[in-house]
Design a protein around this motif. Structure first.
Motif, PDB file in Angstrom:
ATOM      1  N   SER A  89       0.848  -1.192   0.000  1.00 48.20           N
ATOM      2  CA  SER A  89       0.000   0.000   0.000  1.00 48.20           C
ATOM      3  C   SER A  89       0.891   1.253   0.000  1.00 48.20           C
ATOM      4  O   SER A  89       2.047   1.203   0.420  1.00 48.20           O
ATOM      5  CB  SER A  89      -0.927  -0.038   1.206  1.00 48.20           C
ATOM      6  N   THR A 123      -4.410   8.507   1.293  1.00 48.99           N
ATOM      7  CA  THR A 123      -5.111   7.243   1.016  1.00 48.99           C
ATOM      8  C   THR A 123      -5.810   7.269  -0.338  1.00 48.99           C
ATOM      9  O   THR A 123      -6.065   6.230  -0.924  1.00 48.99           O
ATOM     10  CB  THR A 123      -6.165   6.951   2.105  1.00 48.99           C
ATOM     11  N   GLU A 179       3.976  -4.711   5.886  1.00 50.62           N
ATOM     12  CA  GLU A 179       2.775  -3.892   5.734  1.00 50.62           C
ATOM     13  C   GLU A 179       2.164  -3.543   7.093  1.00 50.62           C
ATOM     14  O   GLU A 179       1.611  -2.473   7.271  1.00 50.62           O
ATOM     15  CB  GLU A 179       1.745  -4.629   4.875  1.00 50.62           C
ATOM     16  N   ARG A 186       1.462   0.515   8.833  1.00 53.66           N
ATOM     17  CA  ARG A 186       0.147   1.099   9.133  1.00 53.66           C
ATOM     18  C   ARG A 186       0.100   1.753  10.489  1.00 53.66           C
ATOM     19  O   ARG A 186       0.907   1.449  11.325  1.00 53.66           O
ATOM     20  CB  ARG A 186      -0.922  -0.005   9.052  1.00 53.66           C
ATOM     21  N   GLU A 236      -6.963  -3.518   5.151  1.00 48.82           N
ATOM     22  CA  GLU A 236      -7.500  -2.748   6.258  1.00 48.82           C
ATOM     23  C   GLU A 236      -9.025  -2.777   6.216  1.00 48.82           C
ATOM     24  O   GLU A 236      -9.622  -2.477   5.192  1.00 48.82           O
ATOM     25  CB  GLU A 236      -6.994  -1.308   6.188  1.00 48.82           C
ATOM     26  N   GLY A 251     -10.467   0.122   9.973  1.00 50.67           N
ATOM     27  CA  GLY A 251      -9.365   0.525  10.828  1.00 50.67           C
ATOM     28  C   GLY A 251      -8.527  -0.609  11.397  1.00 50.67           C
ATOM     29  O   GLY A 251      -7.549  -0.369  12.079  1.00 50.67           O
ATOM     30  N   HIS A 252      -8.922  -1.868  11.147  1.00 55.20           N
ATOM     31  CA  HIS A 252      -8.128  -3.000  11.631  1.00 55.20           C
ATOM     32  C   HIS A 252      -7.429  -3.663  10.463  1.00 55.20           C
ATOM     33  O   HIS A 252      -7.980  -3.743   9.378  1.00 55.20           O
ATOM     34  CB  HIS A 252      -9.022  -4.040  12.310  1.00 55.20           C
ATOM     35  N   THR A 253      -6.214  -4.125  10.721  1.00 59.39           N
ATOM     36  CA  THR A 253      -5.500  -4.835   9.676  1.00 59.39           C
ATOM     37  C   THR A 253      -5.784  -6.332   9.804  1.00 59.39           C
ATOM     38  O   THR A 253      -5.576  -6.928  10.845  1.00 59.39           O
ATOM     39  CB  THR A 253      -3.989  -4.559   9.792  1.00 59.39           C
TER      40      THR A 253
END
Lengths: 152, 308
Positions: A117, A123, A148, A152, B121, B124-126
């Motif tokens: 990403s 975004t 990844e 985040r 995602e 908001g959670h991976t």
């Protein structure tokens, strides 16, 4: 044969044993596992081989991610500079662990390698837009998930 | 005008409703699979199979629109066989896609391409995309199993091959879903080949469905004897009718064929009797609506054995 003989094959029993097996396996290994063992190798050799595409501006976000991954695996980053196609070719063959550069989602290389990403706070990135990303060797799912996850 | 026998109209309407429900629920499955597909070959094959599983439902709904209509000048025998035609088209499509997918997954296996399943995602959670894939595959098992189970008895009462095949294919969909899940778990544990192997298995099941459906469709288009819904054997109902007809007219040659959901009978070498037994007596305990036509051809009439 009575019901007892088939008891093990009953769906509920099979599902339960499969769940226990998966949980047990998940507990003792880093999952998802890399078919070519990138994460394990980085842990063993303490070295992340990063392909740095010549001319691509460094992004502070990418540096931060690399630092965090390196710290987590107890490794340091070895940079090797080169041209885009050359580095992605080496990535495909597993000679490089990770390539940093500015890539578009609609790159002709998408499919041969996996593009992560976009790095940074943005975004809403268009498919044709070249933005800072890491490129990974296809199928190294644990390694991809780890890097990844730190991004985040 | 609705030309369907009164005794099956209710089931026929129910079948149409069920097929509309199938289109709706299977669309939710296709959407779930599409959004979670990622780089998995097995998911791709399973998605294509789910899209293809809409074909029998659409086929049935199109045929159901034509079937009750009056014969026309151009189609003096009406439209009861529309579904046989549509069924053949669907079977050929299924076979072609099955063959193509087998080639594709075999190539992925031979080229040793490693499937990538990355984290995504969600709110908001991976989450590792594989878990979402497994959830979608689970949904793709539950829906068709449930639909197939309700459709099967209706198909049997209607003697409807399209509906029956549809119900059976859906009932067997758990294999596809399970194979897909095994493929994804394979990726999870680092076995890249598990995914293409699962895809190969799914493609094989599509191809097998296509080939067996082609056989069923061909039997009817070639004026074959009435078959059982679930096999290529001559149906027990037709055999009982044949025996009763042979007993009534032992000097004639009795030939039965299938036309859509109906049986058509010819008794050759016999003059049409003055007083024909009642339909219910001819069919015994079997549903009377199945025998749609019985004709007699006298010994001196023009006929060839091999042209129906």
């Amino acid at each position: 044969m009575g019901i007892k003989g088939n008891a093990f094959l009953r769906p509920a029993g099979t599902i339960a044993s499969a769940a226990i097996l998966i949980a047990a396996l998940a507990a003792c290994a880093e999952l998802p596992r890399d078919p070519d063992g990138t994460t394990e190798r980085v842990r063993r050799t303490h070295e992340i081989v990063l392909g740095d595409i010549a001319g691509a501006p460094r992004s502070p976000e990418a540096e931060r991610v690399l630092d965090r991954v390196a710290a987590r695996l107890g490794a340091r980053v070895t940079r090797t500079e080169g041209h885009g196609e050359e580095l992605l070719n080496r990535l495909e063959k597993g000679k490089v662990d990770l390539v940093y550069g500015h890539f578009a989602e609609a790159s002709p290389w998408a499919g041969k390698v996996h593009f992560g990403s976009p790095l940074g706070w943005r975004t809403d990135v268009g498919k044709e837009e070249h933005v800072p990303r890491f490129a990974f060797r296809n199928g190294e799912n644990g390694w991809i998930a780890l890097v990844e996850g730190e991004a985040r | 005008m609705n030309r369907l026998p009164a005794s099956i109209r209710e089931d026929f309407a129910r079948a149409r409703r069920l097929e509309w429900q199938t289109l709706f629920w299977m669309s939710t499955v296709v959407a779930a699979m599409f959004f979670t597909m990622g780089g998995s070959q097995a998911m791709r094959s399973a998605l294509i199979e789910d899209v293809l599983s809409l074909v029998p439902a659409v086929t049935f709904l199109i045929a159901a629109r034509f079937e009750p209509q009056d014969p026309t000048e151009k189609y003096p025998f009406g439209f009861v066989r529309v579904n046989s035609l549509a069924f053949l088209v669907a079977a050929v499509a299924l076979t072609a896609v099955g063959g193509f997918l087998m080639y594709e997954s075999a190539m992925t296996l031979i080229m040793a391409e490693h499937p990538t399943v990355a984290p995504v995602e969600v709110f908001g959670h991976t989450v590792w995309l594989g878990w979402l894939m497994i959830a979608a595959l689970g949904w793709s098992v539950v829906v068709p199993m449930w639909l197939g189970r309700i459709k099967l008895p209706v198909a049997e009462r209607l003697r409807d091959k399209v509906l029956h095949t549809d119900a059976l294919m859906q009932k067997a969909d758990w294999q596809t879903g399970l194979a897909g899940i095994v493929g994804i778990l394979g990726i999870y544990f680092g076995y890249w080949w598990a995914d293409s192997a699962a895809a190969l298995f799914i493609a094989f099941s599509i191809l097998r469905d296509g080939l067996s459906n082609m056989g069923i469709a061909a039997a009817e288009l070639l004026d074959g004897a009435p078959r059982e819904l679930d096999s290529s054997n001559i149906s027990a109902e037709a055999q009982r009718l044949q025996a009763r007809l042979e007993e009534l007219w032992p000097q004639g040659e009795v030939r039965l064929r299938e036309s859509g959901r109906y049986i058509v009978g010819t008794i050759e070498g016999v003059h049409p009797p003055a007083d024909l037994p009642k339909l219910d007596d001819l069919m015994g305990d079997d549903p009377a609506w199945r025998l749609a036509r019985l004709s007699f051809s006298p010994p001196e009439a023009l006929r060839r054995e091999d042209v129906g």
